[in-house]
Design a protein around this motif. Structure first.
Motif, PDB file in Angstrom:
ATOM      1  N   MET B   1       0.862  -1.202   0.000  1.00  0.00           N
ATOM      2  CA  MET B   1       0.000   0.000   0.000  1.00  0.00           C
ATOM      3  C   MET B   1       0.891   1.241   0.000  1.00  0.00           C
ATOM      4  O   MET B   1       1.765   1.380   0.831  1.00  0.00           O
ATOM      5  CB  MET B   1      -0.870  -0.022   1.251  1.00  0.00           C
ATOM      6  CG  MET B   1      -1.898   1.062   1.308  1.00  0.00           C
ATOM      7  SD  MET B   1      -3.186   0.715   0.125  1.00  0.00           S
ATOM      8  CE  MET B   1      -4.176   2.164   0.274  1.00  0.00           C
ATOM      9  N   THR B   2       0.654   2.122  -0.908  1.00  0.00           N
ATOM     10  CA  THR B   2       1.429   3.347  -0.924  1.00  0.00           C
ATOM     11  C   THR B   2       0.685   4.422  -0.165  1.00  0.00           C
ATOM     12  O   THR B   2      -0.474   4.279   0.198  1.00  0.00           O
ATOM     13  CB  THR B   2       1.645   3.837  -2.365  1.00  0.00           C
ATOM     14  OG1 THR B   2       0.391   4.218  -2.883  1.00  0.00           O
ATOM     15  CG2 THR B   2       2.262   2.779  -3.223  1.00  0.00           C
ATOM     16  N   THR B   4      -0.469   6.852  -1.266  1.00  0.00           N
ATOM     17  CA  THR B   4      -1.445   7.530  -2.111  1.00  0.00           C
ATOM     18  C   THR B   4      -2.832   6.983  -1.905  1.00  0.00           C
ATOM     19  O   THR B   4      -3.795   7.538  -2.376  1.00  0.00           O
ATOM     20  CB  THR B   4      -1.076   7.325  -3.577  1.00  0.00           C
ATOM     21  OG1 THR B   4      -1.055   5.926  -3.817  1.00  0.00           O
ATOM     22  CG2 THR B   4       0.235   7.937  -3.890  1.00  0.00           C
ATOM     23  N   LEU B  51       4.984   1.120   0.314  1.00  0.00           N
ATOM     24  CA  LEU B  51       5.942   0.263  -0.393  1.00  0.00           C
ATOM     25  C   LEU B  51       7.131   1.081  -0.897  1.00  0.00           C
ATOM     26  O   LEU B  51       8.256   0.597  -0.930  1.00  0.00           O
ATOM     27  CB  LEU B  51       5.256  -0.410  -1.583  1.00  0.00           C
ATOM     28  CG  LEU B  51       4.520  -1.719  -1.299  1.00  0.00           C
ATOM     29  CD1 LEU B  51       3.993  -2.296  -2.593  1.00  0.00           C
ATOM     30  CD2 LEU B  51       5.461  -2.716  -0.630  1.00  0.00           C
ATOM     31  N   LEU B  52       6.841   2.322  -1.294  1.00  0.00           N
ATOM     32  CA  LEU B  52       7.923   3.171  -1.787  1.00  0.00           C
ATOM     33  C   LEU B  52       8.954   3.428  -0.691  1.00  0.00           C
ATOM     34  O   LEU B  52      10.165   3.350  -0.921  1.00  0.00           O
ATOM     35  CB  LEU B  52       7.359   4.509  -2.275  1.00  0.00           C
ATOM     36  CG  LEU B  52       6.890   4.563  -3.722  1.00  0.00           C
ATOM     37  CD1 LEU B  52       6.174   5.871  -3.980  1.00  0.00           C
ATOM     38  CD2 LEU B  52       8.065   4.419  -4.673  1.00  0.00           C
ATOM     39  N   LEU B  99       3.010  12.102  -3.765  1.00  0.00           N
ATOM     40  CA  LEU B  99       1.821  11.370  -4.199  1.00  0.00           C
ATOM     41  C   LEU B  99       0.678  11.578  -3.205  1.00  0.00           C
ATOM     42  O   LEU B  99      -0.485  11.738  -3.593  1.00  0.00           O
ATOM     43  CB  LEU B  99       2.142   9.881  -4.318  1.00  0.00           C
ATOM     44  CG  LEU B  99       3.023   9.468  -5.499  1.00  0.00           C
ATOM     45  CD1 LEU B  99       3.397   7.999  -5.397  1.00  0.00           C
ATOM     46  CD2 LEU B  99       2.310   9.728  -6.820  1.00  0.00           C
ATOM     47  N   ARG B 106      -5.418  15.006  -7.876  1.00  0.00           N
ATOM     48  CA  ARG B 106      -5.106  14.126  -8.990  1.00  0.00           C
ATOM     49  C   ARG B 106      -6.390  13.472  -9.504  1.00  0.00           C
ATOM     50  O   ARG B 106      -7.308  13.190  -8.757  1.00  0.00           O
ATOM     51  CB  ARG B 106      -4.115  13.060  -8.527  1.00  0.00           C
ATOM     52  CG  ARG B 106      -3.335  12.450  -9.668  1.00  0.00           C
ATOM     53  CD  ARG B 106      -2.127  11.673  -9.202  1.00  0.00           C
ATOM     54  NE  ARG B 106      -2.387  10.852  -8.050  1.00  0.00           N
ATOM     55  CZ  ARG B 106      -1.800  11.021  -6.877  1.00  0.00           C
ATOM     56  NH1 ARG B 106      -0.928  11.998  -6.717  1.00  0.00           N
ATOM     57  NH2 ARG B 106      -2.059  10.229  -5.871  1.00  0.00           N
ATOM     58  N   PRO B 187       2.294  12.771 -10.740  1.00  0.00           N
ATOM     59  CA  PRO B 187       3.359  11.983 -10.096  1.00  0.00           C
ATOM     60  C   PRO B 187       4.754  12.268 -10.648  1.00  0.00           C
ATOM     61  O   PRO B 187       5.744  12.088  -9.933  1.00  0.00           O
ATOM     62  CB  PRO B 187       2.956  10.541 -10.387  1.00  0.00           C
ATOM     63  CG  PRO B 187       1.506  10.586 -10.657  1.00  0.00           C
ATOM     64  CD  PRO B 187       1.218  11.909 -11.257  1.00  0.00           C
ATOM     65  N   VAL B 191       8.813  12.501  -8.959  1.00  0.00           N
ATOM     66  CA  VAL B 191       9.989  11.781  -9.472  1.00  0.00           C
ATOM     67  C   VAL B 191      11.079  12.779  -9.857  1.00  0.00           C
ATOM     68  O   VAL B 191      12.271  12.574  -9.560  1.00  0.00           O
ATOM     69  CB  VAL B 191       9.584  10.900 -10.674  1.00  0.00           C
ATOM     70  CG1 VAL B 191      10.804  10.224 -11.262  1.00  0.00           C
ATOM     71  CG2 VAL B 191       8.563   9.858 -10.250  1.00  0.00           C
TER      72      VAL B 191
END
Lengths: 259, 595
Positions: B1-2, B4, B51-52, B99, B106, B187, B191
């Protein structure tokens, strides 16, 4: 959203009677090719130009700043700097092969992969122009009568091609996962990690990094990587994504239908 | 799960006052702080499980390991290198925070979020407070790296301020991510922000001199690993931590400024932004301050005359002179030296000394900025005449550059072999006869066809037992051929394990080892040790004579002299391919070791 079989005619909009079998109509397998000329404009309009150009400009501006610093300080830019400056375009490329409403596009006669494939084709000249511009910027910092030959550029081009292909494959695969809405944000770090691993792990570095690999060896290795990544991209883009067949059978059976 | 993903419905988010100019219901007084805290808890929870962030933690750990596993674990250097891992973790936190902060805008979800009771400003404040969710990952990275470094025998003590700076770097990166996400929800913006963080810190020559400390975390310059101890103001850890704190505050202020609409709040934010900018500028000015002259004088004197500060210990008639704090390395150094000495029939008259030296390189603007050129020139002259920097080294001293002795693993085995070989070369009296200049190119003497070279290599192999494959790897192959030009003759040479790594500096830089010498020594290892020792002990003086040849030693041992591989162009019957031209141009010559 239920994906339809390509053998079911979408022109037949009338609801079928309960219990009546689906009447399959014959349609040439590649009949959607006739629609391609009409798709050019929507594909061009839905292309994420702003994203791609932002990434390309970010990398090129970074390199230009470094080139300015190099010229004022008397040192030279090398290919390593170009590699760093090409990371933002690669990151932007990760956002290109995205299908925003895939369940909808899956249901239309034209295959769902046509739009992202068209976007990727449109991105190629932009990336090529960015690479050319960045190489020009690097060469401008090298005085014309420098002793010795500058290193060959073709291994670098092969390497950047490989990076782009790996990123595209990662984005296409992420687009088939639960993180499809953030495919680019997932694919960019994943591909950077893959590139860094390939660069630093001795087994792969022997093939992909020169020296010790020769310029020809590096070129062949990176084009091989690019080919494999493109094949993976094709497979991922043709994937049907949602698979509801088992549940649909259950739902359509009388036991599960209270009415 | 991020981070976001959407969070669960929040308790206590009942109708706070709107200050984002949205079209929702306005409530007069609401428990705004409780709303923000509840939102922050959710955001922190999402960040902890992101997860990131997890991937960033793993990648950061890998980066720290890559940077520290080869080098000597000196805390004044390792502390800063742990920050490289924090930089990678910070990049991941930046993307995750962007995010999360861009979630509301978004995919056209702004209207949906506008109908929520929590205002945009409250959500932004919660995102900033939720960065606490990145703290566990950062602390875990610091803790794991500290444990690894301590287990590997760290020298010195951890710099708490430097490690805290790494934590602040992660927080500042996350705050920058919130600021970016509040303004740019795509996004790609996150980055690109992460790449900007990486490129600003990792690009060589983007900054120079003292300005290298102004980038978020300098990764490519500096001589921390060569210093014999911590040097105040190098790096300026406290000021750098203050700069990072200021950057975090500024980014947070910028993020709130995007979402807050009320004039009073914006005024407060402007004041906070000015204070943050002032902190950053003050911290930058502190980092640009020159390192105090007294500290640099002390460092240069340590480099130029290490004996003045070193503590020497004598064991088995060998002196080990190490800088304060390095005493823990003594056992590791003694083992290979004593293993060689135990095999010797007789030792040279002059006792052996193993001494640490500092490979400091001057002038270095990051070290000497702000000092007069005359003073820098004096320091430079002193350093150039320091032991280890000249080829006029005593014949009975092996130098050990600070920061070069590895902690464990294959590198330590190679370093042990190098020290054993240097000891054996001293024992068989191969003289320091290197020519050339340390600043350009060195031409070590070559013990061409001298039995003592094979004896030295045999002693080193016997003392440390390196893998046979690693020894064979140093021989010329069909594609890689290395050699030296001696008396206008091409002599194939052998690269010992650890060659070029600079673990130790033998007297005069050490001789060039020939392939013939290694092959004979390797053949000697296949004989019973007693038999070889007996032959050597019987005529030790003869084998030390530089005129005694390899063939004579082989004959005394009753073995055939191994054949030496020649480069393809020197093999009999070699025919050059079309277009190939053999150039017999004499190159630089290596002297023969003749004493």
């Amino acid at each position: 959203m239920i994906p339809q079989s390509p053998n079911i005619s979408h022109a037949e909009g009338a609801p079928r009677a309960p219990g009546q079998p689906v009447r399959r109509t014959w349609r040439p397998r590649l009949s959607w090719l006739r629609a391609l000329p009409f798709l050019a404009r929507p594909i061009t309009r839905t292309m994420p130009w702003a994203t791609l150009i932002t990434g390309c400009l970010a990398g090129t501006v970074f390199l230009a700043v470094l080139a300015h610093a190099a010229q004022t300080s008397g040192w030279l830019l090398d290919q390593g700097t170009v590699r760093l400056a090409f990371l933002p375009p690669v990151a932007a490329l990760a956002f290109v092969p995205r299908v925003p409403f895939r369940p909808v596009t899956q249901a239309v006669p034209v295959p769902a992969w046509v739009a992202p494939a068209g976007h990727l084709l449109l991105a190629v000249p932009v990336l090529a122009a960015t690479c050319w511009a960045q190489l020009r910027i690097m060469m401008r910092t090298i005085p014309p009568h420098t002793l010795g030959h500058p290193p060959a550029v073709y291994p670098l081009i092969a390497q950047l091609t490989g990076w782009c292909a790996v990123t595209t494959a990662a984005a296409a695969c992420a687009g088939r996962s639960r993180y499809a809405d953030l495919g680019g944000a997932i694919a960019a770090p994943v591909s950077f990690a893959a590139i860094a691993l390939a660069w630093h792990v001795p087994v792969s570095a022997r093939l992909l990094v020169g020296p010790p690999a020769t310029a020809h060896g590096v070129t062949i290795a990176w084009y091989a990587v690019a080919s494999a990544a493109l094949a993976l991209t094709c497979v991922a883009m043709r994937d049907q994504w949602h698979r509801y067949s088992r549940n649909l059978h259950r739902l359509s059976s009388p036991d599960h239908n209270p009415s | 799960m991020t981070a976001t993903g959407g969070g669960p419905a929040l308790p206590g988010t009942d109708a706070p006052a709107r200050d984002d100019g949205g079209s929702g219901v306005t409530a007069a007084h609401a428990p705004r702080l409780r709303t923000v805290l509840d939102l922050a808890k959710v955001e922190a929870s999402l960040l902890v499980r992101s997860l990131l962030v997890l991937a960033g933690l793993l990648a950061g750990g890998a980066v720290v390991w890559v940077f520290i596993h080869r080098a000597e674990p000196l805390w004044w250097e390792v502390g800063w290198k742990i920050g490289f891992g924090q930089l990678v973790l910070g990049m991941a936190v930046l993307v995750a925070a962007q995010l999360a902060a861009g979630r509301a805008r978004r995919d056209g979800l702004a209207d949906l979020y506008a109908s929520f009771p929590a205002t945009a400003a409250a959500r932004t404040l919660a995102h900033l407070a939720g960065l606490a969710g990145a703290v566990p990952a950062s602390l875990l990275l610091v803790g794991a790296a500290t444990a690894v470094v301590q287990v590997r025998g760290a020298i010195g003590i951890p710099g708490v301020v430097v490690l805290a700076g790494g934590l602040l770097l992660v927080i500042a990166a996350g705050a920058a991510g919130v600021a970016i996400g509040s303004r740019f929800p795509h996004p790609l913006a996150g980055v690109l922000g992460a790449l900007a963080l990486l490129l600003s810190s990792g690009t060589y020559r983007l900054a120079s001199g003292a300005a290298i400390w102004l980038v978020p975390w300098e990764t490519s310059q500096g001589q921390l690993g060569e210093l014999p101890g911590p040097l105040a103001g190098y790096p300026p850890a406290g000021a750098h931590a203050a700069e990072l704190a200021g950057l975090a505050a500024l980014a947070g202020t910028a993020a709130l400024a995007v979402t807050v609409r009320r004039a009073r709040a914006r005024g407060g934010l402007a004041a906070a932004g000015i204070i943050a900018a002032a902190v950053i500028c003050s911290a930058g000015a502190l980092q640009l301050r020159p390192i105090p002259t007294a500290d640099l004088n002390h460092l240069v004197s340590e480099v130029a005359d290490p004996a003045s500060v070193q503590r020497c210990t004598t064991a088995s008639q060998v002196r080990y002179c190490l800088f304060p704090g390095f005493g823990g390395q003594l056992l590791s150094l003694e083992a290979p030296v004593h293993a060689v000495l135990a095999q010797l029939p007789a030792r040279p008259d002059q006792p052996l000394t193993v001494r640490q030296v500092v490979g400091l390189s001057l002038p270095d603007p990051a070290l000497t900025h702000g000092h007069p050129n005359r003073e820098v020139s004096q320091w430079d002259a002193q350093v150039q005449h320091a032991p280890g920097n000249t080829i006029a080294a005593p014949a009975a001293t092996i130098y050990l550059p600070v920061g070069a002795w590895p902690a464990a693993g294959g590198q330590l085995a190679d370093a042990n072999f190098d020290l054993a070989l240097a000891t054996a070369q001293w024992a068989v009296r191969i003289p320091p006869q290197t020519t050339g200049s340390p600043t350009s190119e060195l031409f070590p003497c070559v013990p061409l066809d001298q039995a003592r070279e094979a004896v030295a290599i045999w002693l080193a192999i016997l003392a440390t037992h390196p893998p046979a494959s690693e020894l064979q790897d140093g021989l010329p192959t069909g594609t890689h051929f290395f050699g030296a030009e001696v008396r206008n003759t091409f002599v194939p040479t052998w690269h010992y394990p650890g060659f070029g790594a600079g673990y130790v500096t033998p007297p005069g830089g050490g001789p060039g080892n020939t392939a013939a010498g290694f092959l004979l020594a390797n053949a000697m290892t296949s004989l019973p040790e007693q038999q070889v020792s007996h032959v050597l002990t019987d005529a030790w003086g003869r084998w030390l004579n530089w005129r005694t040849t390899d063939a004579q030693l082989a004959a005394a041992l009753g073995i055939r002299m191994p054949s030496v591989p020649l480069p393809p162009s020197l093999r009999p019957g070699f025919k050059p391919q079309p277009g190939m031209r053999i150039v017999n141009q004499p190159g630089p010559q290596n002297p023969v070791c003749t004493a």
